[in-house]
Design a protein around this motif. Structure first.
Motif, PDB file in Angstrom:
ATOM      1  N   THR A 183      85.640  51.156  75.962  1.00 54.80           N
ATOM      2  CA  THR A 183      86.384  51.763  77.098  1.00 54.80           C
ATOM      3  C   THR A 183      85.646  51.976  78.543  1.00 54.80           C
ATOM      4  O   THR A 183      84.571  52.596  78.574  1.00 54.80           O
ATOM      5  CB  THR A 183      87.051  53.229  76.660  1.00 54.80           C
ATOM      6  OG1 THR A 183      87.859  53.168  75.698  1.00 54.80           O
ATOM      7  CG2 THR A 183      87.939  53.739  78.054  1.00 54.80           C
TER       8      THR A 183
ATOM      9  N   LYS B  53      92.172  42.510  86.616  1.00 52.20           N
ATOM     10  CA  LYS B  53      93.382  42.038  86.180  1.00 52.20           C
ATOM     11  C   LYS B  53      93.415  40.660  86.237  1.00 52.20           C
ATOM     12  O   LYS B  53      93.888  40.028  85.212  1.00 52.20           O
ATOM     13  CB  LYS B  53      94.435  42.766  87.349  1.00 52.20           C
ATOM     14  CG  LYS B  53      94.840  44.015  87.121  1.00 52.20           C
ATOM     15  CD  LYS B  53      95.788  44.622  88.149  1.00 52.20           C
ATOM     16  CE  LYS B  53      96.240  46.020  87.881  1.00 52.20           C
ATOM     17  NZ  LYS B  53      97.203  46.322  88.795  1.00 52.20           N
TER      18      LYS B  53
ATOM     19  N   TRP C 264      90.939  55.125  87.255  1.00 56.52           N
ATOM     20  CA  TRP C 264      91.694  54.093  86.306  1.00 56.52           C
ATOM     21  C   TRP C 264      90.941  53.907  84.773  1.00 56.52           C
ATOM     22  O   TRP C 264      89.657  54.231  84.873  1.00 56.52           O
ATOM     23  CB  TRP C 264      91.623  52.487  86.935  1.00 56.52           C
ATOM     24  CG  TRP C 264      92.109  52.624  88.216  1.00 56.52           C
ATOM     25  CD1 TRP C 264      93.629  52.147  88.494  1.00 56.52           C
ATOM     26  CD2 TRP C 264      91.781  52.745  89.429  1.00 56.52           C
ATOM     27  NE1 TRP C 264      93.730  52.053  89.751  1.00 56.52           N
ATOM     28  CE2 TRP C 264      92.903  52.577  90.534  1.00 56.52           C
ATOM     29  CE3 TRP C 264      90.458  53.242  90.039  1.00 56.52           C
ATOM     30  CZ2 TRP C 264      92.758  52.760  91.847  1.00 56.52           C
ATOM     31  CZ3 TRP C 264      90.604  53.607  91.565  1.00 56.52           C
ATOM     32  CH2 TRP C 264      91.392  53.421  92.389  1.00 56.52           C
ATOM     33  N   GLU C 265      91.654  53.237  84.102  1.00 53.90           N
ATOM     34  CA  GLU C 265      91.025  53.261  82.491  1.00 53.90           C
ATOM     35  C   GLU C 265      91.192  51.709  82.296  1.00 53.90           C
ATOM     36  O   GLU C 265      92.327  51.296  82.467  1.00 53.90           O
ATOM     37  CB  GLU C 265      91.621  54.238  81.586  1.00 53.90           C
ATOM     38  CG  GLU C 265      91.300  53.900  80.281  1.00 53.90           C
ATOM     39  CD  GLU C 265      91.970  54.968  79.273  1.00 53.90           C
ATOM     40  OE1 GLU C 265      91.599  54.782  77.950  1.00 53.90           O
ATOM     41  OE2 GLU C 265      92.633  55.832  79.758  1.00 53.90           O
ATOM     42  N   VAL C 266      90.149  51.225  81.420  1.00 55.46           N
ATOM     43  CA  VAL C 266      90.363  49.604  81.033  1.00 55.46           C
ATOM     44  C   VAL C 266      89.871  49.804  79.689  1.00 55.46           C
ATOM     45  O   VAL C 266      88.688  50.483  79.277  1.00 55.46           O
ATOM     46  CB  VAL C 266      89.567  48.789  81.729  1.00 55.46           C
ATOM     47  CG1 VAL C 266      90.010  47.451  81.554  1.00 55.46           C
ATOM     48  CG2 VAL C 266      89.767  48.974  83.422  1.00 55.46           C
TER      49      VAL C 266
ATOM     50  N   ASP D 170      94.227  45.108  81.346  1.00 62.12           N
ATOM     51  CA  ASP D 170      95.257  45.875  81.844  1.00 62.12           C
ATOM     52  C   ASP D 170      94.327  47.235  82.333  1.00 62.12           C
ATOM     53  O   ASP D 170      93.921  47.793  81.645  1.00 62.12           O
ATOM     54  CB  ASP D 170      96.103  46.132  80.606  1.00 62.12           C
ATOM     55  CG  ASP D 170      97.252  47.366  80.954  1.00 62.12           C
ATOM     56  OD1 ASP D 170      97.574  47.272  82.002  1.00 62.12           O
ATOM     57  OD2 ASP D 170      97.733  47.893  79.980  1.00 62.12           O
ATOM     58  N   VAL D 171      94.617  47.441  83.775  1.00 61.90           N
ATOM     59  CA  VAL D 171      94.040  48.487  84.499  1.00 61.90           C
ATOM     60  C   VAL D 171      94.923  49.568  84.731  1.00 61.90           C
ATOM     61  O   VAL D 171      96.083  49.183  85.513  1.00 61.90           O
ATOM     62  CB  VAL D 171      93.366  47.937  85.634  1.00 61.90           C
ATOM     63  CG1 VAL D 171      92.526  48.977  86.342  1.00 61.90           C
ATOM     64  CG2 VAL D 171      92.359  46.783  85.315  1.00 61.90           C
ATOM     65  N   VAL D 172      94.893  50.484  84.099  1.00 60.70           N
ATOM     66  CA  VAL D 172      95.489  51.766  84.166  1.00 60.70           C
ATOM     67  C   VAL D 172      95.261  52.914  84.826  1.00 60.70           C
ATOM     68  O   VAL D 172      94.334  53.564  84.932  1.00 60.70           O
ATOM     69  CB  VAL D 172      96.128  52.454  82.774  1.00 60.70           C
ATOM     70  CG1 VAL D 172      96.999  53.481  82.789  1.00 60.70           C
ATOM     71  CG2 VAL D 172      96.426  51.345  81.729  1.00 60.70           C
ATOM     72  N   ARG D 173      96.167  53.352  86.170  1.00 63.50           N
ATOM     73  CA  ARG D 173      95.738  54.492  87.010  1.00 63.50           C
ATOM     74  C   ARG D 173      95.919  55.584  86.286  1.00 63.50           C
ATOM     75  O   ARG D 173      96.718  55.977  85.459  1.00 63.50           O
ATOM     76  CB  ARG D 173      96.667  54.229  87.971  1.00 63.50           C
ATOM     77  CG  ARG D 173      96.528  55.531  89.329  1.00 63.50           C
ATOM     78  CD  ARG D 173      95.275  55.212  89.952  1.00 63.50           C
ATOM     79  NE  ARG D 173      95.515  55.748  91.450  1.00 63.50           N
ATOM     80  CZ  ARG D 173      94.886  56.810  91.816  1.00 63.50           C
ATOM     81  NH1 ARG D 173      94.381  57.747  90.671  1.00 63.50           N
ATOM     82  NH2 ARG D 173      94.914  57.467  92.968  1.00 63.50           N
ATOM     83  N   LYS D 174      94.936  56.540  86.398  1.00 61.47           N
ATOM     84  CA  LYS D 174      95.003  57.814  85.605  1.00 61.47           C
ATOM     85  C   LYS D 174      95.247  59.127  86.507  1.00 61.47           C
ATOM     86  O   LYS D 174      94.925  58.960  87.689  1.00 61.47           O
ATOM     87  CB  LYS D 174      93.926  58.092  84.807  1.00 61.47           C
ATOM     88  CG  LYS D 174      93.224  56.861  83.740  1.00 61.47           C
ATOM     89  CD  LYS D 174      94.262  56.667  82.788  1.00 61.47           C
ATOM     90  CE  LYS D 174      94.267  57.842  81.782  1.00 61.47           C
ATOM     91  NZ  LYS D 174      95.434  57.516  80.621  1.00 61.47           N
TER      92      LYS D 174
ATOM     93  N   TYR E 170      86.197  53.876  82.422  1.00 61.76           N
ATOM     94  CA  TYR E 170      86.514  54.531  83.387  1.00 61.76           C
ATOM     95  C   TYR E 170      86.242  54.107  84.769  1.00 61.76           C
ATOM     96  O   TYR E 170      85.000  54.035  85.060  1.00 61.76           O
ATOM     97  CB  TYR E 170      86.573  56.329  83.004  1.00 61.76           C
ATOM     98  CG  TYR E 170      87.268  56.517  81.899  1.00 61.76           C
ATOM     99  CD1 TYR E 170      88.484  56.864  81.857  1.00 61.76           C
ATOM    100  CD2 TYR E 170      86.491  56.644  80.668  1.00 61.76           C
ATOM    101  CE1 TYR E 170      89.167  57.361  80.764  1.00 61.76           C
ATOM    102  CE2 TYR E 170      87.116  57.175  79.506  1.00 61.76           C
ATOM    103  CZ  TYR E 170      88.480  57.471  79.310  1.00 61.76           C
ATOM    104  OH  TYR E 170      88.965  57.862  78.305  1.00 61.76           O
TER     105      TYR E 170
END
Length: 415
Positions: free
Chosen positions: A161, A406, A153-155, A411-415, A163
């Protein structure tokens, strides 16, 4: 489900804790050391490496051949070798064992351009080439196809940043090469964050700690603290592994549990030396970037040591009752990691919740502490990148690190 819970050790507890198993294992059934050059085992035949006074000695000529180096001369106190066309004289005395010349592995490994690592759990010396052109045999080239999606995930916040990478602490070579997104993110990182820097796990201080916390200090033995039924089951499995039935008597139930839980996975080829976290620790050392510990060796050992007597025996029984199936369960977990199956990971993680004490200590409390530290990295204003690698079991669920971040507004984005 209970079986899955035991295998979650490889998703939630740093491999440094899993090296606790090496202490009783070594006392119960000492094994010779293994040497691997860029993940390939060196075949020494009958002239096996030996450990003397905490130094691993290896047959000189066989090891030089594996490193593509050539011996050109020796004196009582030095060795001259040719590495990549360059002659180097090493100050080291030779030790003769059964007519074979032995030398400390670190001395010739360093000279040939390899980083030298010791994996206490598997009793393996890992030599990994650190620079192109040194040592003759470079690290295997990544294949065109990538073996696993894994969990990342990326924040981003305040110019920083982070990871978040989910580790399998025990793995094998089939996990590699990792997909390019991992390596690209790591290449930009200013810091590597891990539960514990397991490259230091075999240190004298850490080994003393496991002896202090994991062994009885009052003259009693394991037999005095668990039921006769549990003790008998444990003895049966120890005998299966060519150990004495009382080999673990000096140790507490939680140490016996960790050891039993790692035997089948190791037999199936899963090793801490191939774990995702150690992979990046070694890369961090090569890049000379800081390695940040989110926890400590002592905190992980104390967590297990502070489990109630009832929970320690319950966990040991679960490991004993499911012993024969653990290799298969580990294969299932490896497939889950390689496919990046979030639903399966959440299901594995939720098996912790059947015991409130276990779930609170293993996940809830630790997840909160780690999420708070990650929050600090995101807020520090240094405009840096952090590559965080902790057990995959810490990320999902209502009390997982992803949800905790969260909850803090990220905003935690799945990579």
């Amino acid at each position: 489900m209970k079986l899955w819970r035991k295998m979650l050790l490889s998703l939630t507890v740093s491999a440094s804790l899993l090296t606790a198993a090496s202490v009783p294992a070594a006392m119960a059934a000492p094994q010779p050391a293994t040497v691997k050059v860029n993940m390939q085992k060196v075949n020494y035949g009958t002239d096996a490496p030996v450990i003397s006074e905490k130094t691993t000695l290896v047959p000189l000529r066989s090891t030089l051949k594996a490193l593509d180096a050539e011996l050109t001369g020796t004196t009582p106190d030095s060795i001259t070798v040719v590495v990549n066309g360059k002659s180097i004289t090493l100050q080291s005395k030779l030790t003769e064992i059964n007519g074979v010349a032995y030398v400390p592995v670190r001395i010739i490994g360093d000279a040939a351009g390899y980083s030298v690592r010791w994996d206490a759990q598997t009793r393996t010396v890992q030599l990994v080439s650190t620079s192109p052109g040194l040592g003759g045999t470079e690290a295997p080239v990544a294949e065109a196809s990538q073996t696993g999606r894994g969990f990342m995930w990326e924040v981003q916040s305040n110019g920083n940043t982070v990871y978040l990478v989910g580790s399998m602490h025990l793995a094998d070579k089939s996990f590699y090469p990792l997909r390019k997104e991992y390596e690209e993110a790591f290449a930009k990182a200013d810091h590597l964050g891990v539960e514990v820097d397991i490259s230091k796990a075999a240190g004298e201080e850490q080994q003393k700690l496991i002896m202090q916390l994991g062994m009885y200090q009052d003259g009693s033995t394991l037999k005095d603290h668990i039921s006769s039924e549990t003790y008998t089951k444990l003895g049966d499995i120890l005998e299966k592994n060519k150990m004495k039935r009382d080999a673990l008597d000096p140790f507490k139930p939680w140490v016996a549990e960790v050891m039993i839980s790692t035997l089948k996975p190791m037999e199936a080829g899963y090793e801490a030396s191939a774990g995702i976290d150690l992979h990046f620790i070694q890369k961090a050392m090569e890049r000379k970037i800081p390695v940040i510990e989110l926890e400590s060796y002592e905190s992980q050992l104390n967590m297990f040591n502070n489990f109630s007597k009832q929970l320690q025996e319950k966990n040991l029984n679960t490991a004993l009752d499911n012993y024969d199936e653990m290799g298969t369960a580990m294969d299932q977990m490896a497939e889950m990691w390689k496919t990046g199956n979030d639903q399966a990971l959440l299901e594995f993680t939720n098996t912790m919740s059947d015991d409130a004490e276990y779930n609170q200590a293993m996940l809830t409390d630790r997840n909160i502490d780690m999420a708070n530290k990650i929050d600090g990295y995101l807020k520090n204003g240094n405009k840096e990148e952090y590559f965080i690698v902790v057990g995959a079991g810490h990320y999902l669920g209502d009390q997982g690190i992803v949800q905790l971040l969260k909850n803090k507004g990220y905003d935690v984005v799945r990579k």
